[in-house]
Design an enzyme around this catalytic site. Structure first.
Site, PDB file in Angstrom:
ATOM      1  CE  LYS A 197      47.966  36.979  44.213  1.00  0.00           C
ATOM      2  NZ  LYS A 197      48.095  38.436  44.066  1.00  0.00           N
TER       3      LYS A 197
ATOM      4  CD  GLU B 144      35.734  35.219  53.981  1.00  0.00           C
ATOM      5  OE1 GLU B 144      36.860  34.696  53.789  1.00  0.00           O
ATOM      6  OE2 GLU B 144      35.589  36.388  54.379  1.00  0.00           O
TER       7      GLU B 144
ATOM      8  N   GLY C  83      44.444  40.503  43.154  1.00  0.00           N
ATOM      9  CA  GLY C  83      43.091  39.928  43.149  1.00  0.00           C
ATOM     10  C   GLY C  83      42.094  40.782  42.382  1.00  0.00           C
ATOM     11  NE  ARG C  84      43.001  46.696  44.772  1.00  0.00           N
ATOM     12  CZ  ARG C  84      43.837  46.209  45.672  1.00  0.00           C
ATOM     13  NH1 ARG C  84      43.601  45.044  46.221  1.00  0.00           N
ATOM     14  NH2 ARG C  84      44.921  46.891  46.034  1.00  0.00           N
TER      15      ARG C  84
ATOM     16  CD  GLU D 156      40.780  44.949  48.408  1.00  0.00           C
ATOM     17  OE1 GLU D 156      40.482  44.311  49.418  1.00  0.00           O
ATOM     18  OE2 GLU D 156      40.762  44.443  47.272  1.00  0.00           O
TER      19      GLU D 156
ATOM     20  CG  HIS E 235      12.418  55.987  39.938  1.00  0.00           C
ATOM     21  ND1 HIS E 235      11.240  56.647  39.678  1.00  0.00           N
ATOM     22  CD2 HIS E 235      13.024  55.784  38.732  1.00  0.00           C
ATOM     23  CE1 HIS E 235      11.130  56.811  38.365  1.00  0.00           C
ATOM     24  NE2 HIS E 235      12.195  56.296  37.775  1.00  0.00           N
TER      25      HIS E 235
ATOM     26  CE  LYS F 234      41.556  38.507  54.656  1.00  0.00           C
ATOM     27  NZ  LYS F 234      42.610  38.103  53.755  1.00  0.00           N
TER      28      LYS F 234
HETATM   29  C1  G6Q Z   1      41.876  41.867  45.947  1.00  0.00           C
HETATM   30  C2  G6Q Z   1      41.933  41.455  47.329  1.00  0.00           C
HETATM   31  C3  G6Q Z   1      40.867  40.489  47.767  1.00  0.00           C
HETATM   32  C4  G6Q Z   1      41.080  39.057  47.311  1.00  0.00           C
HETATM   33  C5  G6Q Z   1      40.171  38.151  48.131  1.00  0.00           C
HETATM   34  C6  G6Q Z   1      40.240  36.709  47.716  1.00  0.00           C
HETATM   35  O1  G6Q Z   1      42.663  42.581  45.412  1.00  0.00           O
HETATM   36  O2  G6Q Z   1      43.190  41.018  47.617  1.00  0.00           O
HETATM   37  O3  G6Q Z   1      39.589  40.904  47.374  1.00  0.00           O
HETATM   38  O4  G6Q Z   1      40.837  38.932  45.960  1.00  0.00           O
HETATM   39  O5  G6Q Z   1      40.495  38.277  49.492  1.00  0.00           O
HETATM   40  O6  G6Q Z   1      41.526  36.211  47.841  1.00  0.00           O
HETATM   41  P1  G6Q Z   1      41.912  34.818  47.263  1.00  0.00           P
HETATM   42  O7  G6Q Z   1      41.781  34.869  45.782  1.00  0.00           O
HETATM   43  O8  G6Q Z   1      43.316  34.547  47.698  1.00  0.00           O
HETATM   44  O9  G6Q Z   1      40.948  33.812  47.840  1.00  0.00           O
END
Ligand code: G6Q
Length: 556
Positions: A215, A221, A275-276, A361, A392, A520
């Site tokens: 996003k 990462e 994001g989620r 989250e 199990h 972070k």
């Molecule tokens: C989701 C969070 C988080 C996010 C990641 C990736 O709700 O905000 O999991 O999706 O940190 O972020 P980017 O899409 O900006 O790389």
């Protein structure tokens, strides 16, 4: 509504009265175990079941009576759940700490009615991106889109993390029965170089397509993994190949261009998509590549059907609301601290991880929207594994441990991979587990079993306490007709709205995630000391000692 939409005063008093009524009711509810409730009400299983299309929710195996449910609906109304829901659908900036709307519902608004954000209808842009995604997916799937050396794409690698990874990874796996042959999918998220290194092993750069999903397009990462992938590709095929082998999913066009990806190959989404909550957006490009635009649309249709149900059904018949309130009862009144997601479907093996993020989250917060501390426990600790594997492993604790672990058992009635007796055995286990948790096994029953097996006297007495199951352990059952794209859309939207309702009851903002920031920031400060031997004296002693040892061992 006051600060962040919080009404204060009056609402608080009404809400506290609703909580107090629930707490008063607790003793009465605890007095009758579920076994007894089923005995006295032959209609209980049906009474506490909701059906929507090809999905059923049975919440009868919870420690609730009709009166409990009535009090829970009072609580939801006192917390203003319906008003919050309507504000979400209306595109209000309910994510106040980030000053954003939360409009994942617009991404699957198949009715195509206008959805306004700041006086501007977002639906034309939503539909335009879906159209572009569809064109691209068709081109890749049909072999019309070729790599830089003229070869067909055979492998798709999605590079993203958190919300830009878990949704597509979960859905591509869940919909494996619908996947295009000849196209494989991999997901790289971890900054641990092992993941990208192992993913690239055995791939042919000339036939690999990378989706960089981020996003912000600044996530460390993802950017590092994307740079490594880019280096791997260009070492073989040269810089010119980037345009045919890299596409981006982002809200940040400038950063995408700076990375070297042609903006024509960027699929956009918007700040009002969390994001989620983003698998319905361009973040779902990998899903669309896997199953095709029509199946992707069916997934959106399923989510939309759940959205309409959530928006229109009275709370008493509202599946997400009921699931949420059962969770509130278990967590806040009965004191359960965790929640197990137990899909009896191998395709849903990533669902627990997906819902772990969605739930923890979103609602893992300890201040309310108005900045005041919450008064009760919020998101449970979510975990899970597909059945029957978990049986199990950790189910022992669920059956006989000292804690209550409410469970969601999820299964499709029909298998997409009918193989001999497998599905019958899977379903028998699925049904047996929730029954066993509810019934347990009394001392009398355990004794009878032991005697039947020929155990007597001192041996029987020694073994008996270990053979007793307390029972009365809560679970929900979610039954699907089949794990189709439509059903998956419904299922995920069900949980999204469940989480929303719980957030509203607890008074938290379910759409921000400030808790992920501190670590972070610190990592950024510590990195120079790890990477280039910068001085340690500015670091906290707790970190210093570990770093000294890391330095010694990495030099050895
Ligand atoms: C989701 C969070 C988080 C996010 C990641 C990736 O709700 O905000 O999991 O999706 O940190 O972020 P980017 O899409 O900006 O790389």
């Amino acid at each position: 509504f006051g600060v962040g939409g919080y009404k204060g005063g009056m609402t608080d008093r009404r809400l506290e009265a609703a909580w107090a009524a629930l707490m008063r009711h607790r003793k009465q509810a605890q007095a009758r175990p579920m076994r007894a409730l089923f005995k006295t009400d032959s209609n209980r299983a049906r009474r506490f079941t909701l059906v929507l299309g090809d999905m059923l929710l049975d919440y009868s195996k919870n420690r609730v009576a009709p009166r409990t449910m009535a009090l829970l609906f009072d609580l939801a109304r006192a917390a203003g759940v319906e008003a919050w829901r309507d504000r979400m659908f209306a595109g209000e900036r309910i994510n106040a700490t980030e000053n954003r709307a939360a409009l994942h519902t617009a991404l699957r608004n198949r009715a195509d009615t206008p959805v306004m954000v700041d006086g501007h209808d977002v639906m034309p842009a939503v539909n335009a991106v879906l159209g572009r995604m569809g064109g691209f997916a068709d081109a890749v799937r049909s072999g019309q889109w070729l790599g830089a050396t003229g070869k067909r794409i055979a492998a798709v690698v999605n590079i993203g993390i958190g919300g830009s990874d878990l949704g597509p990874a979960m859905a591509v796996e869940a919909l494996s029965a619908y996947r295009q042959r000849g196209l494989s999918f991999r997901f790289v998220s971890n900054v641990d170089g092992a993941e990208i290194a192992r993913t690239l092993q055995g791939l042919d750069p000339a036939r690999t397509l990378f989706i960089v999903a981020s996003k912000t397009f600044t996530t460390e990462e993802t950017m590092l993994n994307a740079a490594t992938a880019r280096g791997w590709l260009t070492a073989e095929l040269g810089e010119v190949a980037v345009a045919r082998h890299f596409v981006a999913v982002s809200t940040n066009a400038k950063a995408v261009r700076d990375f070297g990806i042609d903006p024509a190959n960027m699929f956009e989404f918007w700040d009002w998509v969390g994001g989620r909550y983003s698998m319905w957006s361009a973040v779902g490009l990998a899903i669309m590549l896997a199953v095709g635009p029509d199946r992707f649309a069916e997934m959106l249709d399923g989510a939309h059907a759940m959205d309409r149900h959530f928006r229109d059904a009275p709370l008493e018949q509202n599946m997400p609301a009921v699931l949420a309130l059962i969770g509130v009862w278990n967590a806040n009144v009965l004191g359960a601290e965790s929640h197990a997601i137990l899909p009896y479907d191998q395709g849903l093996r990533l669902l627990p991880a997906y819902l772990q993020q969605a739930d923890m989250e979103s609602n893992g917060k300890s201040v309310r929207r108005d900045g005041k501390p919450v008064k009760r426990a919020t998101s449970p600790i979510v975990f899970g594994q597909p059945g029957t594997n978990g049986q199990h492993a950790f189910y022992q604790l669920i059956h006989q441990g000292t804690r209550i672990v409410p469970c969601d058992f999820i299964a499709p009635a029909r298998s997409q991979y009918p193989t001999g007796r497998h599905h019958a055995v899977l379903l028998a286990n699925f049904l047996a587990q929730s029954e066993a948790l509810m019934l347990g096994r009394s001392e009398k029953e355990a004794r009878a079993e032991l005697l039947k097996a020929g155990t007597k006297g001192a041996a029987l007495s020694a073994l008996l306490p270990h053979k007793v199951f307390p029972g009365n352990r809560p679970s929900n059952t979610i039954l699907l007709k089949e794990l189709t794209p439509h059903a998956l859309g419904m299922l995920i939207a069900l949980y999204e709205h469940k989480i929303f309702v719980q957030g509203a009851v607890w008074g938290v903002n379910s759409f921000d995630q400030w808790g992920v920031e501190l670590g972070k920031e610190l990592a950024g400060k510590i990195l120079p000391a790890v990477e280039s031997g910068a001085r340690l004296d500015k670091l906290h002693p707790a970190t210093c000692e570990l770093l000294k040892r890391i330095r010694t061992w990495s030099r050895d």
